[in-house]
Design an enzyme around this catalytic site. Structure first.
Site, PDB file in Angstrom:
ATOM      1  N   GLY D 142       0.826  -1.201   0.000  1.00 56.71           N
ATOM      2  CA  GLY D 142       0.000   0.000   0.000  1.00 56.71           C
ATOM      3  C   GLY D 142       0.863   1.255   0.000  1.00 56.71           C
ATOM      4  O   GLY D 142       2.070   1.205   0.274  1.00 56.71           O
ATOM      5  N   CYS D 143       0.231   2.378  -0.298  1.00 49.79           N
ATOM      6  CA  CYS D 143       0.988   3.625  -0.429  1.00 49.79           C
ATOM      7  C   CYS D 143       1.484   4.119   0.931  1.00 49.79           C
ATOM      8  O   CYS D 143       2.665   4.437   1.094  1.00 49.79           O
ATOM      9  CB  CYS D 143       0.152   4.685  -1.127  1.00 49.79           C
ATOM     10  N   TYR D 144       0.606   4.178   1.927  1.00 45.01           N
ATOM     11  CA  TYR D 144       1.046   4.625   3.256  1.00 45.01           C
ATOM     12  C   TYR D 144       2.128   3.704   3.818  1.00 45.01           C
ATOM     13  O   TYR D 144       3.144   4.180   4.328  1.00 45.01           O
ATOM     14  CB  TYR D 144      -0.135   4.676   4.222  1.00 45.01           C
ATOM     15  N   THR D 146       4.308   1.873   2.332  1.00 41.48           N
ATOM     16  CA  THR D 146       5.582   2.061   1.645  1.00 41.48           C
ATOM     17  C   THR D 146       6.353   3.205   2.285  1.00 41.48           C
ATOM     18  O   THR D 146       7.547   3.072   2.619  1.00 41.48           O
ATOM     19  CB  THR D 146       5.342   2.349   0.148  1.00 41.48           C
TER      20      THR D 146
END
Lengths: 340, 340, 340, 340
Positions: D142-144, D146
């Site tokens: 996921g972006c967060y 990462t």
């Protein structure tokens, strides 16, 4: 590998030229200058360019081809020296765009190197590719004129010579220098016109469109543009909405076919089927054009959009460089827009 | 204290009407409706309106005057019932703006209550104050027409009857309903035209400007507007840049004086000395107008800007209400713009 | 009618004070100053304030109460002179916020009028209303401290004395002066932290929160805040997300009830049921607070938001003025937020 | 040339994968699917991808490697079929990120293909390069997570196991589906927290950081993160501000040296000397990390930023693909950020 340099990398046009050159497969950016930041690493001023591992110098080192991203006047002082050293030059400033010295003086004041005015082709590759390819010095067009001229060129000899260009620009067109106009809080959530006393991009538009009209019409000098630029709260992008009265006999289909044919060989111009969005050009050298016949009024509306820092400045400069170096026009300028 | 209500408070025009009424000293907002949100406290849908301590109802309670912020068609179904109950109505939808049923049907389809078309004055107080004051039903103008008509009214009988209105609107003009066009990521950092197949606000502009021209000219029906709306990445604001060819003999000073005189008694119209900025109208009922003679081309450029949700919708509705109630026009609509 | 004046109206805090005073029913703004713009009409610098019909003067005329919106240092040079003339003063700068001269000197350098430090109450009405009412000079709090102190005050004696304040601010907090940081193109579509070497608003927060803790705990001096401010691409608004470790035994319901009770008499503080949005405070003097117990970790998260130019500057100054004049706290500060 | 395909190209992650693949020199995007848009040219949905000259299909054609950009659940239904056809898969959804089925079920409900959970490595190349290279199925982070995991990994065994991640995200993180939250007028000029009841990216962060801590500490299961995501008015970018209490004995210089060493071989991670700006990652696969020791409090603040659609989704997926295909990690992912 061709060695290239940028004079005055510290503005947005200079930095964008460096960004695009970083990805160019056939040339190598070896030197950049900038007066106030001289001595600093390029990455200290522009973190996104740190990988280039260049230092900002005071004077441009020996290169094969130089981009001048200086302001007008300053550029025309430096360019002759670069040419004397045998370097070819693409001038991103306005200094060599106008062929007529009187016009230059009227809009910009005294010219530091007027003898070069006759030599530099107007660097709009869609119109002047062969002169650009052969040139020692190319005058890179302004951002508004790029959009407006590409929008109107195909029909400029088919319309009444009284045109309106209502243009909307992102804020980066105003440059990186500080001003209240470009303060975030002033232009965010705001929209306004400016330059109604006369914008310096107007004579460029008229010069090029008159020249095109003169090929088929003897009233080219009567051609007159009302140009109203607007500032819009976005960083990049120009949208030019152009209004003209078309000669009788056209249909929408014929108009589109005519535009497609006119730009058949132009790799960066796209004739589109719906009002184009500046976002679809973000970071690219594309010019999207939507010609639209308003059958009720006989008026034609042509909407063109570009990324003002790419096709309107740095990307077009590299397109010109490609022509000058005998490379395919699209070299280093491919890839989709950044969306969303 | 006059009791007022809002039908369909859940869109931006409805919510803005409630916001302005909350500060109005002479009326009291006592009821609001909204189908999907019926039963909820108003503050659950709009936290900024929690202090009004109203619940959203399905049907409008007894009030003295009602604002309808329903979509077109839906409004024209509800308004007759409100009138029958003896309530005066200000319709913020488009349903009663066009006096000609044929025009309405062409742009909007069948009309649910066409018999009221002849009765409702077009609610632009700067043009129709006395009719509005006496009316039972007022048709509140669209946002684009408000800006364009106010920009062009003073000279509509002095120009060639072929006009261009190039308008730039904030995104709230597209309403609170969900669409890809108004998704943040799609319109942020973007600018584009839309509605080139014909925007529903065009017939309003032509109706009003033809009527004004008809007072002094017999060619009013020939008057024709090319209208191109654009979406700009901001929440509020409309900027209309209008182009026309003025009759000979005007100077810039005479033009400005003429506009000042025309709007002498209009408390919300300001003739300004520089291109106006939408931000200077934020949250207010002002219309800033900048008329500009381009002496080179004989063309006049008139730029007008408003807050599309205030002078372009809710504020104008309250201005109409003030007239209907015999209050000073500015009641509850004073105070400076929110800047920056 | 009480006559008030603003020293240095030309920044955002000064202009916002004028905007709010324009609507105030019990005082009259009669004089404004500004060095660079002295001699100009206020409306030339701020078109939205043109209706005030004031000229910007070099020295403040005779008034009953003055707001100083000068930068720090400059303010502490002017304020003593205003007081000597018998005018009461609300200082929007940081010059009188810290009671401890050593702290002031550490963060701001030498103090031009240190003898006044002991006199001026910290102008947060929710904590110091009675001192403010009686004061001759009030030190208006900083924007970040207003949000953070209001968020943490109710539980400051119930938490471990090691706090984190992660704050997000709109760009107007950086003022109207030009800087690359606030250039539209630099901060639009961008987000970053700043001030990690120590932000000047930190000692204010610690001074006030330690004083509150000292009422019930003897470890107040050990209280320590890690404060990281961030810049967010919006014009107005501060959101402070505060983290602390709460003593055992609290439930979410008890926490909310405690906050409601603590701010029972505070007309501008709202304890809300969902994470608050800065937009819901736009243009208002509200502070929305959302206390949230993370039962898993025993940590409490308190989110507070304000409009940094209103509750974080000009609105709070007027709230202080109301107290000083014996007016209801909300006078001239009512009305819903501008939404959307 | 390796043939690759994208399942569900019509969201932002899918479209971004296509944008990056268009420039990749070693693979060729030959097929894209999307249920609602099946049958349409890709350029009709995404004008910026028109040059790919692909049609959106209902089922994925034969490819060597597939990216699944489906929502969770839907992805886990399709992925087994792709694997059965012998295609390697990079799943951009959340379906295979959690190794523990119970955790998955708690946050996402029943899992359509739980037997694959044990097989898929967590596709963060900076931590799991060799497993990724050998895998048939990779779970793209996921972006967060990462941003947060890269920020905290180097010190996760040197801090107290109680961490705070305060993250700020651009709106594209919420996807292309319509919602009131992502309506332009709602989030423009706004900032707020969300997901305080528990955000689905939390268990990913804890899984990976606990595993890292477990290598040197036996209290890994006690590691606990308080994660508060915020929405910020920009399209792209995540900034994660992480707070932890570091063991004694570190200096700022030692901390920076440790981070540099930890990421010595990571081509996309940059340890920077000043608070990083999301804009400096725009369009790139970079993660900028700024570790900062607050000597006063003994707390460490680590700020990391990425472009959520690139390093936080599509770019990382391609980085994983490069590893799986034995290509240099940076292939097709080079070039500076788009600035300004």
């Amino acid at each position: 590998m061709v060695r290239v340099g940028i004079v005055n990398v510290t503005g947005y046009a200079g930095a964008e030229t460096a960004r695009l050159l970083a990805r160019h497969p056939a040339v190598r950016l070896v030197a950049v200058t900038g007066r106030s930041a001289a001595g600093q690493p390029l990455g200290a001023v522009f973190p996104h360019l740190a990988d280039l591992e260049l230092a900002i110098e005071e004077e441009l080192a020996e290169v094969d081809l130089a981009f001048s991203a200086l302001p007008h006047h300053a550029s025309a002082e430096v360019v002759p020296r670069l040419l004397e050293r045998g370097q070819r030059v693409i001038d991103i400033s306005a200094d060599y765009r106008l062929h007529d010295l009187t016009q230059y003086e009227r809009w910009y004041g005294a010219h530091p190197s007027p003898w070069l005015l006759g030599e530099a082709p107007y660097g709009l590759p869609e119109l002047h590719a062969s002169q650009i390819a052969a040139a020692r010095l190319v005058a890179n067009p302004g951002c508004y004129p790029t959009a407006a001229i590409l929008a109107l060129a195909p029909i400029i000899d088919r319309v009444e010579p009284v045109l309106i260009v209502d243009a909307k620009s992102g804020v980066s067109g105003a440059g990186r220098s500080l001003s209240l106009t470009t303060h975030y809080c002033e232009i965010n959530e705001n929209c306004h016109a400016y330059g109604l006393n006369g914008h310096r991009h107007l004579p460029e538009m008229e010069q090029e469109l008159r020249a095109l009209r003169a090929r088929h019409r003897d009233d080219a000098e009567a051609l007159e543009i009302t140009f109203v630029p607007h500032l819009v709260p976005m960083t990049r992008g120009i949208l030019a909405t152009c209004y003209a009265r078309l000669e009788r006999g056209w249909s929408q289909a014929a108009l589109v076919a005519h535009y497609r044919e006119f730009y058949r060989a132009a790799p960066f111009v796209r004739i589109v089927d719906a009002p184009p969005q500046t976002k679809h050009t973000l970071g690219t050298n594309l010019c999207l054009i939507y010609p639209r016949l308003d059958e009720r009024s006989g008026r034609v509306i042509v909407i063109a959009c570009i990324d003002n820092l790419v096709k309107g400045a740095a990307g077009q400069a590299i397109q010109n460089m490609n022509l000058m170096l005998g490379l395919p026009e699209v070299t280093g300028l491919d890839g989709p827009a950044l969306y969303p």
